[in-house]
Design a protein around this motif. Sequence first.
Motif, PDB file in Angstrom:
ATOM      1  N   LEU A 308       3.955  -0.686 -18.435  1.00 39.74           N
ATOM      2  CA  LEU A 308       2.626  -0.410 -18.519  1.00 39.74           C
ATOM      3  C   LEU A 308       1.350  -1.312 -17.861  1.00 39.74           C
ATOM      4  N   LEU A 309       1.773  -2.810 -18.115  1.00 46.81           N
ATOM      5  CA  LEU A 309       0.747  -3.750 -17.595  1.00 46.81           C
ATOM      6  C   LEU A 309       0.863  -3.536 -16.178  1.00 46.81           C
ATOM      7  N   GLY A 310       1.920  -3.654 -15.520  1.00 47.90           N
ATOM      8  CA  GLY A 310       2.277  -3.706 -14.216  1.00 47.90           C
ATOM      9  C   GLY A 310       1.271  -2.643 -13.360  1.00 47.90           C
ATOM     10  N   VAL A 311       1.351  -1.223 -14.261  1.00 48.38           N
ATOM     11  CA  VAL A 311       0.602  -0.110 -13.508  1.00 48.38           C
ATOM     12  C   VAL A 311      -0.854  -0.555 -13.614  1.00 48.38           C
ATOM     13  N   VAL A 312      -1.400  -1.173 -14.701  1.00 49.89           N
ATOM     14  CA  VAL A 312      -2.797  -1.334 -14.457  1.00 49.89           C
ATOM     15  C   VAL A 312      -2.794  -2.473 -13.616  1.00 49.89           C
ATOM     16  N   LEU A 313      -2.074  -3.321 -13.356  1.00 51.43           N
ATOM     17  CA  LEU A 313      -2.406  -4.562 -12.155  1.00 51.43           C
ATOM     18  C   LEU A 313      -2.117  -3.801 -10.734  1.00 51.43           C
ATOM     19  N   LEU A 314      -1.469  -2.780 -10.578  1.00 50.28           N
ATOM     20  CA  LEU A 314      -1.358  -2.077  -9.431  1.00 50.28           C
ATOM     21  C   LEU A 314      -2.360  -1.253  -9.000  1.00 50.28           C
ATOM     22  N   VAL A 315      -3.063  -0.669 -10.084  1.00 51.86           N
ATOM     23  CA  VAL A 315      -4.552  -0.275  -9.898  1.00 51.86           C
ATOM     24  C   VAL A 315      -5.599  -1.092  -9.620  1.00 51.86           C
ATOM     25  N   LEU A 316      -5.559  -2.037 -10.738  1.00 51.45           N
ATOM     26  CA  LEU A 316      -6.832  -2.969 -10.653  1.00 51.45           C
ATOM     27  C   LEU A 316      -6.105  -4.524 -10.526  1.00 51.45           C
ATOM     28  N   PRO A 317      -5.783  -4.800  -9.371  1.00 48.76           N
ATOM     29  CA  PRO A 317      -5.183  -6.391  -9.151  1.00 48.76           C
ATOM     30  C   PRO A 317      -6.462  -7.414  -9.603  1.00 48.76           C
ATOM     31  N   GLN A 318      -7.560  -7.243  -9.677  1.00 50.55           N
ATOM     32  CA  GLN A 318      -8.482  -8.020 -10.382  1.00 50.55           C
ATOM     33  C   GLN A 318      -8.059  -8.472 -11.964  1.00 50.55           C
ATOM     34  N   MET A 319      -7.392  -7.591 -12.454  1.00 55.42           N
ATOM     35  CA  MET A 319      -6.768  -8.030 -13.761  1.00 55.42           C
ATOM     36  C   MET A 319      -5.752  -8.965 -13.983  1.00 55.42           C
ATOM     37  N   TYR A 320      -5.526  -9.516 -12.910  1.00 55.06           N
ATOM     38  CA  TYR A 320      -4.250 -10.430 -13.096  1.00 55.06           C
ATOM     39  C   TYR A 320      -4.406 -11.907 -13.412  1.00 55.06           C
ATOM     40  N   GLY A 321      -3.976 -12.211 -14.714  1.00 52.32           N
ATOM     41  CA  GLY A 321      -4.324 -13.329 -15.106  1.00 52.32           C
ATOM     42  C   GLY A 321      -5.813 -13.748 -15.816  1.00 52.32           C
ATOM     43  N   VAL A 322      -6.251 -14.706 -15.673  1.00 48.42           N
ATOM     44  CA  VAL A 322      -7.423 -14.866 -16.295  1.00 48.42           C
ATOM     45  C   VAL A 322      -8.815 -14.480 -15.590  1.00 48.42           C
ATOM     46  N   GLY A 323      -8.856 -14.346 -14.361  1.00 51.77           N
ATOM     47  CA  GLY A 323      -9.398 -13.957 -13.372  1.00 51.77           C
ATOM     48  C   GLY A 323     -10.908 -14.371 -13.171  1.00 51.77           C
ATOM     49  N   TYR A 324     -10.675 -15.789 -13.227  1.00 50.85           N
ATOM     50  CA  TYR A 324     -12.065 -16.614 -13.143  1.00 50.85           C
ATOM     51  C   TYR A 324     -12.590 -16.367 -11.655  1.00 50.85           C
ATOM     52  N   PRO A 325     -12.108 -16.220 -10.553  1.00 51.71           N
ATOM     53  CA  PRO A 325     -12.538 -15.834  -9.087  1.00 51.71           C
ATOM     54  C   PRO A 325     -13.376 -14.542  -9.253  1.00 51.71           C
ATOM     55  N   VAL A 326     -13.052 -13.406 -10.004  1.00 48.18           N
ATOM     56  CA  VAL A 326     -13.492 -12.285 -10.156  1.00 48.18           C
ATOM     57  C   VAL A 326     -14.673 -12.433 -10.843  1.00 48.18           C
ATOM     58  N   LEU A 327     -14.744 -13.373 -12.093  1.00 45.41           N
ATOM     59  CA  LEU A 327     -15.971 -13.462 -12.465  1.00 45.41           C
ATOM     60  C   LEU A 327     -17.169 -14.232 -11.902  1.00 45.41           C
ATOM     61  N   GLU A 328     -16.524 -14.949 -11.261  1.00 46.02           N
ATOM     62  CA  GLU A 328     -17.619 -15.825 -10.302  1.00 46.02           C
ATOM     63  C   GLU A 328     -18.270 -14.864  -9.130  1.00 46.02           C
ATOM     64  N   ASN A 329     -17.465 -14.038  -8.672  1.00 41.77           N
ATOM     65  CA  ASN A 329     -18.081 -13.058  -7.472  1.00 41.77           C
ATOM     66  C   ASN A 329     -19.207 -12.277  -8.224  1.00 41.77           C
ATOM     67  N   ALA A 330     -18.787 -11.735  -9.741  1.00 44.78           N
ATOM     68  CA  ALA A 330     -19.733 -11.037 -10.363  1.00 44.78           C
ATOM     69  C   ALA A 330     -20.904 -11.475 -10.650  1.00 44.78           C
ATOM     70  N   VAL A 331     -21.081 -12.977 -11.131  1.00 43.33           N
ATOM     71  CA  VAL A 331     -21.907 -13.509 -11.273  1.00 43.33           C
ATOM     72  C   VAL A 331     -22.916 -13.937 -10.001  1.00 43.33           C
ATOM     73  N   ALA A 332     -22.150 -14.043  -8.799  1.00 46.44           N
ATOM     74  CA  ALA A 332     -22.597 -14.183  -7.374  1.00 46.44           C
ATOM     75  C   ALA A 332     -23.527 -12.817  -6.940  1.00 46.44           C
TER      76      ALA A 332
END
Length: 600
Positions: A308-332
């Motif tokens: 089930l988790l793999g399905v979520v990651l397949l749709v939204l790879p931004q959810m993989y792991g902690v996701g600090y790079p995605v967080l930084e992109n949002a702040v920017a």
Amino acid sequence: MQIMSSLSGAARRTSSPVLPVPTRGVLRRLVDALASGRSGLVVLALAIGAGAGGGAIVFRWLITSFTHLFSGHADYSDAGHAANPHLSALGIWFVLLTPVVAGLIYGPLVYKFAPEARGHGVPEVMYAVARNSGRIAPQVAVVKSLASALCIGSGGSVGREGPIVQIGSALGSTLGRVVGAGEDRMRLLVACGAAGGIAATFNAPLAGVFFAMELILTSFAAEGFGMIVLSSVTASVIGRAAFGNAPFLTLPPFHAAHVSQLALFAVLGIGAGIVGVAFSKILYAIEDACDWAWRWPEWARPAVGGLLLGVVLLVLPQMYGVGYPVLENAVAGKYAIGFLLVLLIGKVVATSLTIGIGGSGGVFAPSLFMGAMAGSAFGLAAQDLFGTGAGPVGSYALVGMGAVFAGAARAPITAVVILFELTGEYSIILPLMAAIVLATLTSKAITGDTIYTLKLRRRGVDLSAPAPASPFAGITVAEVMEPVPAALTATTSLSQAADALAVSRHGALPVTDADGSFLGVATARAVAEVLSEGGHDTEPVGEVLFVPKPVHADNDLAGALAELVGATPSGLPVLDETGTCLSGWITHQAVLAAVHRGPA
């Protein structure tokens, strides 16, 4: 032969290490100093800080290594729908398999060796401090490190803070047990480990201190504060030597908010408090759903649920792991409002699902992630309504991070401090404090629990209520101790000691020096081993002593029980107020009799 035969039965009832008298004396003084002296507490705080710092280095290395192994990238959350170069034939579909493979490894590991390592970890530490005298199983540090690193590295959408708190706390608890620290000191050592772990892994020594005191100890006593600071600073120095001096997030410069913008930050704080509470409720609702659906062995749950988790990651790879790079992109400000809301909802679902299937990881980093998404979306909407007068989007993202965490964990001091450490800008304080206070008040108005205490309340544990009354309440050691057995002197020969031990009630007798000062305990087993190995029966019994952890006659029986649990069946000596002479003997039978009688 008759002596040996008599001793053999008593030998089976007790066990003890055999130490030479000089070595025993040095070790006893060293352990006593560490267990009770103020200077010993300083040494322990420094040692725990160093251990937590080293543990943070190993833990982060494990996460990096497993992330490379499972995804082929340093951080797959920012890689888009990329293939794993190690498994290029699978294309983007590899994310369906990585959580399953990792679950097959850490699921049995957690189930067999440390079930408390499952989940986000902080509630278990809070419970250990509040209800279990600070005792945490030593294997938790190793199991939690491996399980959380495998979970995060394979795509689990959780954070590092819960694991490192539990790892550092387990180190502190283990060291406290080794030196025989009392309950109050054990709790403090656990908090030192938690602070050191946070400080080292996030390069945030102040946040480590306040996290430990606000959430773990729930008090700000002066002595405890000093020791926790020592541990946090030590761990931070070690962490900076390995990771550098930069904060764990790369954030844009923060500009002071205009007074007219404070109303917007206040609204953001209220909304962030609602988001934090919603995250808490959804997390446990999904965990309940997973509990209801699962009907097979618990060790297999992370692997099967990993699909089930793999399905979520397949749709939204931004959810993989902690996701600090995605967080930084949002702040920017790199994402549109619609996508920010998708990422916010996706993180709530992915984190809740990771915990629900039996994964291991923290909820602190996910709450920061959600705050950044909510804050950025709010900032973009404010710009659409008020133009440039609303201020930069990044400022709303930063404040949203602290406010959502405050709404979920209700730890406003920690939230303010960690965001201040991230930015290094004092100008953040006014809007940040306003939003965090409002988020905390909003959360408290909606629910009585935090994301941490709710997990314990679901088990029937209310940390805000008084601790359950002990069956030994009001009973002192003096009321239940037995008379002192006939003591041996250090110069008593082994043959004479063997005769006395053969008829002793517990297979052990105290040994004193010429002036009656307590030296240690001679056991039937120790004497039997020396004689059977060819020792001379004229040797003094003082050569085969061991020194148990003593208790005092005025101690509460509840406190003495913790020491008695680890004692040999012979029990423990009870010392007088001077700490040198015997005044009694406490045994397991005496404690059982006290339970039967109850307090006088």
